[in-house]
Structure formats: C-alpha cells, structure tokens
Motif scaffolding. Structure first.
Motif, PDB file in Angstrom:
ATOM      1  N   TYR A 201       1.196  -7.864   3.367  1.00  0.00           N
ATOM      2  CA  TYR A 201       1.159  -6.728   2.237  1.00  0.00           C
ATOM      3  C   TYR A 201       2.743  -5.914   2.272  1.00  0.00           C
ATOM      4  CZ  TYR A 201       0.019  -4.125   7.384  1.00  0.00           C
ATOM      5  OH  TYR A 201       0.089  -3.830   8.918  1.00  0.00           O
ATOM      6  N   TYR A 202       3.170  -5.824   2.663  1.00  0.00           N
ATOM      7  CA  TYR A 202       4.443  -5.439   2.510  1.00  0.00           C
ATOM      8  C   TYR A 202       4.951  -5.896   1.360  1.00  0.00           C
ATOM      9  CZ  TYR A 202       4.717  -2.308   6.442  1.00  0.00           C
ATOM     10  OH  TYR A 202       4.333  -1.019   7.664  1.00  0.00           O
ATOM     11  N   LEU A 203       5.221  -7.493   1.472  1.00  0.00           N
ATOM     12  CA  LEU A 203       5.623  -8.364   0.008  1.00  0.00           C
ATOM     13  C   LEU A 203       4.168  -7.883  -1.204  1.00  0.00           C
ATOM     14  CD1 LEU A 203       7.543 -10.062  -1.026  1.00  0.00           C
ATOM     15  CD2 LEU A 203       5.946 -11.968   0.106  1.00  0.00           C
ATOM     16  N   VAL A 204       2.957  -7.923  -1.052  1.00  0.00           N
ATOM     17  CA  VAL A 204       2.413  -7.683  -1.851  1.00  0.00           C
ATOM     18  C   VAL A 204       2.688  -6.132  -2.516  1.00  0.00           C
ATOM     19  CG1 VAL A 204      -0.327  -7.415  -1.984  1.00  0.00           C
ATOM     20  CG2 VAL A 204       0.223  -9.134  -0.618  1.00  0.00           C
ATOM     21  N   THR A 205       2.811  -5.236  -1.775  1.00  0.00           N
ATOM     22  CA  THR A 205       3.143  -3.589  -2.543  1.00  0.00           C
ATOM     23  C   THR A 205       3.978  -3.629  -3.126  1.00  0.00           C
ATOM     24  OG1 THR A 205       1.374  -2.854  -0.489  1.00  0.00           O
ATOM     25  CG2 THR A 205       3.328  -2.029  -1.602  1.00  0.00           C
ATOM     26  N   SER A 206       5.570  -4.327  -2.484  1.00  0.00           N
ATOM     27  CA  SER A 206       6.838  -4.245  -3.199  1.00  0.00           C
ATOM     28  C   SER A 206       6.382  -5.207  -4.865  1.00  0.00           C
ATOM     29  CB  SER A 206       7.571  -4.275  -2.887  1.00  0.00           C
ATOM     30  OG  SER A 206       7.255  -6.259  -2.282  1.00  0.00           O
ATOM     31  N   THR A 207       5.640  -6.131  -4.914  1.00  0.00           N
ATOM     32  CA  THR A 207       5.632  -6.780  -6.075  1.00  0.00           C
ATOM     33  C   THR A 207       4.710  -6.440  -7.295  1.00  0.00           C
ATOM     34  OG1 THR A 207       5.748  -8.871  -4.287  1.00  0.00           O
ATOM     35  CG2 THR A 207       4.325  -9.203  -6.603  1.00  0.00           C
TER      36      THR A 207
END
Length: 211
Positions: A68-74
């Motif tokens: 979810y960190y990658l998804v949030t930044s994307t």
C-alpha cells in the motif's frame, strides 16, 4: 492493532501521499516522463522510512514490504499529473507538500523508533532522518542543492517535532494522539513561517552582529 499503531499507520500513509505529491510535482516541473515521476514520488515518499527501518532492524523495510505504500505514492502521482495545472496555481506547491510530509514523517519516524525500544536520542535522530531522507534523495536525483544544506529551518523543525514526541512518550501527560497533533502542527508552522519570514538558524545572530 492498538490505537497507537493505527494512528501510526494512518499518519504514515498521509505522509506517504503528500511526500509523493511533492516528488511528483518536482519531477513534473523538471520534465520527467511517467516512469520518472512515479519513481521519484516513491523515493521521496519512502526513502527516509526505508533508511529508518534498516537502522532499527525492521527488515525488510515497510516501504518495500507493504504494497500500500507503493499504491499510495502511485495514486498521489496520478492525482498530481491530472491536477497539475491546478497545483501549479498554488504558490510554491513543492514547498507546501514537502512541509506537510516533513511534519508527519518526523513524528512517525520518532514513534516507530520508540516502538522498537530505541532510546530518546535514537528516536530523535531517526525521526529526523525519516523526515528529511526522501527530500534529500529527491534533490540529489533532480540535481538540486538539498534543502538541508541550505540556510533554512528544515531539519531543525523536524528535530523539534521529534523532541515533542519523545517528551510526550516519556511524561505521558496527554494521549499519543494529541502529542502527534501538537508535534505535526509545530513542525509545519515552523517550516511555513520560516519560509514566509525568511527565518534561518543564524537569523538572530546575524541581526545582533549588524547592530
């Protein structure tokens, strides 16, 4: 998951989102392509936290382990690209988003260090590293002089927030939620006011020497 851990994760995701917007905005201003924008946004959002996690032994780091960190930044990158014309109307949008991210990550960085039974000194150092690490990597990659090397109140504002978290954890006069709010607000106000009135660490010394 207890209330303190839940608050930590909420703040972490909020910090990830606004720091990613900071990185995406700066990347867009430098004319990077879509991959470059997303990559810089992720590095800004998670770089400081990854350094912190390696230092405290939280391996693999949360920024790499949790999707979810990658998804949030994307998602933050996509919103920045879609609303770029609106964001550009803000005065110094990168500085604004960066100030929010700085404030939140200073608090979450210190909190996580304390959760891993680190002492006050380590919590302050790693909280500050969490706050400034991503911005430092962004500036290096975009060939800019890093903010922490300029004559500005930046890392020092993060240090103040970390000290508030450490003191709140030690004395427990108020709840951890209120400590977080006070620390984030103090750091953000210090950063914004220093930009508005051009405060810096030698400001008062310079004034004194001129008399």
């Amino acid at each position: 998951m207890n209330k303190q851990q839940l608050l930590f994760y909420i703040l972490e995701l909020e910090g990830t989102f606004v720091f990613a917007m900071s990185g995406a905005t700066a990347s867009k201003q430098h004319g990077l392509d879509l991959f470059g924008i997303i990559a810089i946004a992720f590095i800004v959002a998670c770089g400081g936290g990854i350094i912190r996690d390696v230092c405290i032994g939280s391996i693999p780091p949360a920024g790499l382990k949790n999707w979810y960190y990658l998804v949030t930044s994307t998602v933050a990158s996509g919103i920045t690209i879609a609303l770029y014309s609106f964001i550009q109307r803000l005065k110094h949008p990168v500085l604004f988003f960066d100030a929010i991210g700085l404030s939140i990550f200073a608090v979450t960085g210190a909190q996580k260090a304390l959760l891993y039974s680190q002492n006050a000194e380590v919590a302050i150092l790693l909280g500050t590293t969490t706050a400034v690490g991503g911005g430092l990597l962004r500036d290096v990659l975009l060939k800019r002089i890093p903010v922490i090397l300029r004559k500005e109140i930046y890392a020092s504002a993060a240090v103040v927030a970390c000290i508030i978290v450490v003191l709140g954890n030690h004395f427990k006069w108020i709840s951890s939620g209120w400590v977080s709010i006070i620390a984030v607000s103090t750091c953000f106000l210090l950063r914004i006011l220093s930009l508005r009135y051009k405060w810096h660490l030698n400001f008062f010394f310079t004034k004194k020497s001129n008399h």
